[in-house]
Design a protein around this motif. Structure first.
Motif, PDB file in Angstrom:
ATOM      1  N   GLU A 152      -7.612  11.065  11.859  1.00 57.47           N
ATOM      2  CA  GLU A 152      -6.410  11.608  11.235  1.00 57.47           C
ATOM      3  C   GLU A 152      -5.891  12.814  12.017  1.00 57.47           C
ATOM      4  O   GLU A 152      -6.623  13.770  12.253  1.00 57.47           O
ATOM      5  CB  GLU A 152      -6.700  12.053   9.797  1.00 57.47           C
ATOM      6  N   HIS A 153      -4.635  12.756  12.418  1.00 56.22           N
ATOM      7  CA  HIS A 153      -3.944  13.901  13.021  1.00 56.22           C
ATOM      8  C   HIS A 153      -4.677  14.421  14.263  1.00 56.22           C
ATOM      9  O   HIS A 153      -4.941  15.615  14.400  1.00 56.22           O
ATOM     10  CB  HIS A 153      -3.773  15.024  11.993  1.00 56.22           C
ATOM     11  N   ASN A 154      -5.000  13.500  15.150  1.00 56.81           N
ATOM     12  CA  ASN A 154      -5.569  13.853  16.456  1.00 56.81           C
ATOM     13  C   ASN A 154      -4.538  13.445  17.508  1.00 56.81           C
ATOM     14  O   ASN A 154      -4.663  12.405  18.157  1.00 56.81           O
ATOM     15  CB  ASN A 154      -6.894  13.119  16.667  1.00 56.81           C
TER      16      ASN A 154
ATOM     17  N   THR B  11      -9.128   3.725  -3.121  1.00 58.46           N
ATOM     18  CA  THR B  11      -8.462   4.999  -2.921  1.00 58.46           C
ATOM     19  C   THR B  11      -9.310   6.036  -2.210  1.00 58.46           C
ATOM     20  O   THR B  11      -8.805   6.790  -1.398  1.00 58.46           O
ATOM     21  CB  THR B  11      -8.017   5.576  -4.274  1.00 58.46           C
ATOM     22  N   SER B  12     -10.579   6.122  -2.509  1.00 56.05           N
ATOM     23  CA  SER B  12     -11.391   7.198  -1.969  1.00 56.05           C
ATOM     24  C   SER B  12     -12.828   6.748  -1.777  1.00 56.05           C
ATOM     25  O   SER B  12     -13.245   5.705  -2.279  1.00 56.05           O
ATOM     26  CB  SER B  12     -11.374   8.417  -2.907  1.00 56.05           C
ATOM     27  N   ILE B  13     -13.547   7.574  -1.056  1.00 53.55           N
ATOM     28  CA  ILE B  13     -14.963   7.340  -0.838  1.00 53.55           C
ATOM     29  C   ILE B  13     -15.721   8.418  -1.598  1.00 53.55           C
ATOM     30  O   ILE B  13     -15.440   9.601  -1.451  1.00 53.55           O
ATOM     31  CB  ILE B  13     -15.296   7.418   0.662  1.00 53.55           C
TER      32      ILE B  13
ATOM     33  N   LYS C 130     -16.564  -1.689   8.425  1.00 58.74           N
ATOM     34  CA  LYS C 130     -15.708  -2.657   7.743  1.00 58.74           C
ATOM     35  C   LYS C 130     -14.270  -2.168   7.581  1.00 58.74           C
ATOM     36  O   LYS C 130     -13.385  -2.962   7.261  1.00 58.74           O
ATOM     37  CB  LYS C 130     -16.295  -3.000   6.368  1.00 58.74           C
ATOM     38  N   HIS C 131     -14.054  -0.870   7.791  1.00 54.63           N
ATOM     39  CA  HIS C 131     -12.719  -0.300   7.612  1.00 54.63           C
ATOM     40  C   HIS C 131     -12.432   0.638   8.786  1.00 54.63           C
ATOM     41  O   HIS C 131     -13.244   1.512   9.098  1.00 54.63           O
ATOM     42  CB  HIS C 131     -12.625   0.476   6.299  1.00 54.63           C
ATOM     43  N   PHE C 132     -11.272   0.459   9.410  1.00 53.73           N
ATOM     44  CA  PHE C 132     -10.882   1.296  10.544  1.00 53.73           C
ATOM     45  C   PHE C 132      -9.476   1.806  10.290  1.00 53.73           C
ATOM     46  O   PHE C 132      -8.558   1.018  10.037  1.00 53.73           O
ATOM     47  CB  PHE C 132     -10.931   0.491  11.844  1.00 53.73           C
ATOM     48  N   GLU C 133      -9.297   3.148  10.362  1.00 59.31           N
ATOM     49  CA  GLU C 133      -8.005   3.742  10.029  1.00 59.31           C
ATOM     50  C   GLU C 133      -7.634   4.839  11.025  1.00 59.31           C
ATOM     51  O   GLU C 133      -8.482   5.657  11.402  1.00 59.31           O
ATOM     52  CB  GLU C 133      -8.045   4.350   8.621  1.00 59.31           C
TER      53      GLU C 133
ATOM     54  N   THR D  74      -8.884   7.991   1.685  1.00 61.01           N
ATOM     55  CA  THR D  74      -8.651   7.131   2.835  1.00 61.01           C
ATOM     56  C   THR D  74      -7.234   7.308   3.360  1.00 61.01           C
ATOM     57  O   THR D  74      -6.328   7.702   2.629  1.00 61.01           O
ATOM     58  CB  THR D  74      -8.862   5.653   2.468  1.00 61.01           C
ATOM     59  N   VAL D  75      -7.038   7.003   4.637  1.00 59.46           N
ATOM     60  CA  VAL D  75      -5.706   7.078   5.245  1.00 59.46           C
ATOM     61  C   VAL D  75      -4.741   6.143   4.534  1.00 59.46           C
ATOM     62  O   VAL D  75      -3.603   6.500   4.225  1.00 59.46           O
ATOM     63  CB  VAL D  75      -5.783   6.717   6.743  1.00 59.46           C
TER      64      VAL D  75
END
Length: 279
Positions: A117-119, A51-53, A138-141, A39-40
């Motif tokens: 990420e990185h756009n 930490t991760s999916i 439920k999660h926005f990054e 995750t970001v």
């Protein structure tokens, strides 16, 4: 020995099952389906526990504007009949040159987490881009995009069940009044401190910016440019279930004792406030 062999067989079967749940590569190319996505928030903070999916996720990376029609066609034509088949843990858009994301590009897929990420050119997301997954996210990054404060009204407030939001190094210069309306939101990062390059170019926070977040218990704002706070910038609507400590972390060179108008930190009603200032 038998138990050891059985464990190996079980792991192999489990991995096969996860891979089998992914659509065929050719059906979603140039995107891919993967089973591990950091995750970001984890990449930027060692203290973040999720930490991760480890379930299947859609990753679209290193795409150009010429790929948009291809991506839209692939997902619109993707045949996934059951709700379980259509649901993915995450959608990751990474290292693209996209300037905008068009309407309903991901078809009828639904996602638990959305990560950009990185756009660096991405500035516009159509209001109908995620119309089929609004209730599931439920999660926005975000990390290193060109998204501005327009994201609050056009996209974020459609995700009514968000639990946490992380936005790092975007183009957010102000937080408007009543910017957030996710009544289940618990954690919010607008930039991140601890010497990391994840700050926002934030200059002002309008009155009642976080008012409709009764369950918010963690807020971090990192900026070097803050010049305007209002007495009611941190005023919160409070209900009985939200009488817990509210932690606010402020990071960056734009903060000082003069940043906070008189009584501005007393607008959280009866909630206790724990404040940290990072330089």
């Amino acid at each position: 020995m038998f138990c050891y062999q059985s464990s190996i067989i079980l792991v192999v079967i489990l991995l096969w099952k996860i891979d089998a749940e992914c659509p065929l590569t050719i059906s979603i190319n140039p995107c891919s389906c993967v089973t591990h996505v950091p995750t970001v928030t984890h990449q930027a903070s060692d203290n973040y526990r999720n930490t991760s999916i480890y379930k299947r996720s859609i990753v679209c990376e290193k795409l150009t504007n010429n790929d948009i029609i291809n991506v839209q066609t692939k997902f619109m034509n993707l045949v996934l009949t059951s709700m379980e088949d259509r649901h993915f843990d995450a959608l990751v858009l990474r290292n693209t040159t996209w300037k905008e994301i068009p309407s309903n590009i991901f078809g009828n897929l639904t996602f638990l987490r959305i990560q950009f990420e990185h756009n660096q050119y991405l500035s516009t997301i159509h209001p109908d881009t995620f119309r089929n997954t609004n209730e599931y996210v439920k999660h926005f990054e975000t990390l290193n995009t060109n998204l501005s404060e327009l994201i609050f009204s056009t996209i974020l407030n459609q995700f009514i069940n968000l639990i946490d939001i992380t936005m790092l190094n975007d183009s957010i210069k102000t937080i408007p009044s009543y910017a957030f309306r996710q009544r289940k939101l618990e954690r919010l990062w607008l930039g991140m401190g601890y010497g990391l390059t994840g700050k926002q170019p934030l200059k002002s926070i309008a009155p009642y910016a976080f008012y409709y977040l009764p369950k918010l218990y963690f807020l971090q704002i990192a900026t070097d440019y803050l010049i305007e706070l209002h007495k009611y910038s941190f005023a919160l609507e409070t209900f009985g279930e939200s009488m817990f400590t509210f932690e606010m972390d402020f990071a960056g060179n734009g903060w000082s004792s003069n940043s906070f108008p008189l009584m501005s930190l007393t607008q959280c009603r009866s909630r206790q406030v724990f404040m940290i200032h990072q330089i």
